[in-house]
Scaffold this motif. Structure first.
Motif, PDB file in Angstrom:
ATOM      1  N   ARG A  53      35.807  37.183  45.258  1.00 20.04           N
ATOM      2  CA  ARG A  53      36.014  36.665  47.099  1.00 20.04           C
ATOM      3  C   ARG A  53      37.131  35.754  47.032  1.00 20.04           C
ATOM      4  N   ILE A  54      38.041  36.087  48.045  1.00 20.77           N
ATOM      5  CA  ILE A  54      39.056  35.198  48.582  1.00 20.77           C
ATOM      6  C   ILE A  54      38.838  34.562  49.649  1.00 20.77           C
ATOM      7  N   THR A  55      38.894  33.399  49.769  1.00 26.27           N
ATOM      8  CA  THR A  55      38.729  32.569  50.793  1.00 26.27           C
ATOM      9  C   THR A  55      40.022  32.204  51.783  1.00 26.27           C
ATOM     10  N   PRO A  56      39.626  32.067  52.936  1.00 22.37           N
ATOM     11  CA  PRO A  56      41.014  31.846  53.927  1.00 22.37           C
ATOM     12  C   PRO A  56      41.803  30.626  53.128  1.00 22.37           C
ATOM     13  N   ASP A  57      41.037  29.734  52.524  1.00 21.63           N
ATOM     14  CA  ASP A  57      42.066  28.620  51.921  1.00 21.63           C
ATOM     15  C   ASP A  57      42.871  29.111  50.886  1.00 21.63           C
ATOM     16  N   GLN A  58      42.770  30.201  50.128  1.00 22.99           N
ATOM     17  CA  GLN A  58      43.302  30.496  49.062  1.00 22.99           C
ATOM     18  C   GLN A  58      44.305  31.548  49.569  1.00 22.99           C
ATOM     19  N   LEU A  59      44.553  31.727  50.553  1.00 24.87           N
ATOM     20  CA  LEU A  59      45.825  32.742  51.180  1.00 24.87           C
ATOM     21  C   LEU A  59      47.011  32.270  51.157  1.00 24.87           C
ATOM     22  N   SER A  60      47.260  30.940  51.473  1.00 22.82           N
ATOM     23  CA  SER A  60      48.769  30.362  51.637  1.00 22.82           C
ATOM     24  C   SER A  60      49.604  30.571  50.462  1.00 22.82           C
ATOM     25  N   LYS A  61      49.209  30.397  49.396  1.00 20.94           N
ATOM     26  CA  LYS A  61      50.063  30.863  48.358  1.00 20.94           C
ATOM     27  C   LYS A  61      49.242  31.585  46.944  1.00 20.94           C
ATOM     28  N   GLY A  62      48.673  32.400  47.330  1.00 20.47           N
ATOM     29  CA  GLY A  62      47.576  33.130  46.469  1.00 20.47           C
ATOM     30  C   GLY A  62      48.475  34.196  45.585  1.00 20.47           C
ATOM     31  N   SER A  63      47.938  34.457  44.385  1.00 22.49           N
ATOM     32  CA  SER A  63      48.274  35.376  43.665  1.00 22.49           C
ATOM     33  C   SER A  63      47.078  36.063  43.050  1.00 22.49           C
ATOM     34  N   PHE A  64      46.642  37.268  43.187  1.00 18.50           N
ATOM     35  CA  PHE A  64      45.500  37.893  42.653  1.00 18.50           C
ATOM     36  C   PHE A  64      45.568  39.216  41.855  1.00 18.50           C
ATOM     37  N   THR A  65      44.888  39.418  40.915  1.00 19.23           N
ATOM     38  CA  THR A  65      44.760  40.750  40.064  1.00 19.23           C
ATOM     39  C   THR A  65      43.825  41.811  40.886  1.00 19.23           C
TER      40      THR A  65
END
Length: 112
Positions: A53-65
């Motif tokens: 789960r990706i929250t809106p707070d994680q979107l500003s500088k996120g890197s996800f596999t």
């Protein structure tokens, strides 16, 4: 191709779902090529899914596999976010049965 096996039973996934505008920007030859290559189609589709789960707070500088195995990035602030610096998140943090959904205005492509 059966993506149900890939996604069923997973909880707390995040899906970056292209909107209608995103598909209008895919050329007929690109679409034909994808539909003719099930392996590549599965790569593109699973590149839109992150196994957490990706929250809106994680979107500003996120890197996800992604489920596909490659990385995607998110950037921005406030209500203006992008995926991979190209696709805009047009709405998001939509709760589904087992997923959080962010609608994007582009079809995401895994790195070659």
């Amino acid at each position: 191709m059966n993506l149900g096996d890939t996604l069923d039973g997973k909880s707390d996934i995040t899906v970056f779902a292209p909107d209608q505008k995103a598909f209008q920007n895919v050329t007929a030859s690109q679409l034909s090529s994808l539909l003719g290559n099930q392996g590549q189609l599965k790569k593109v589709l699973t590149y839109h899914v992150v196994d957490k789960r990706i929250t809106p707070d994680q979107l500003s500088k996120g890197s996800f596999t992604t489920v596909e195995g490659s990385k995607l990035t998110t950037s921005g602030s406030g209500s203006d976010f992008k995926v991979n610096g190209k696709a805009n998140i047009v709405c998001g943090n939509i709760k589904g049965a087992n997923a959080t959904i962010y609608v994007v205005d582009g079809v995401l492509q895994p790195p070659s």
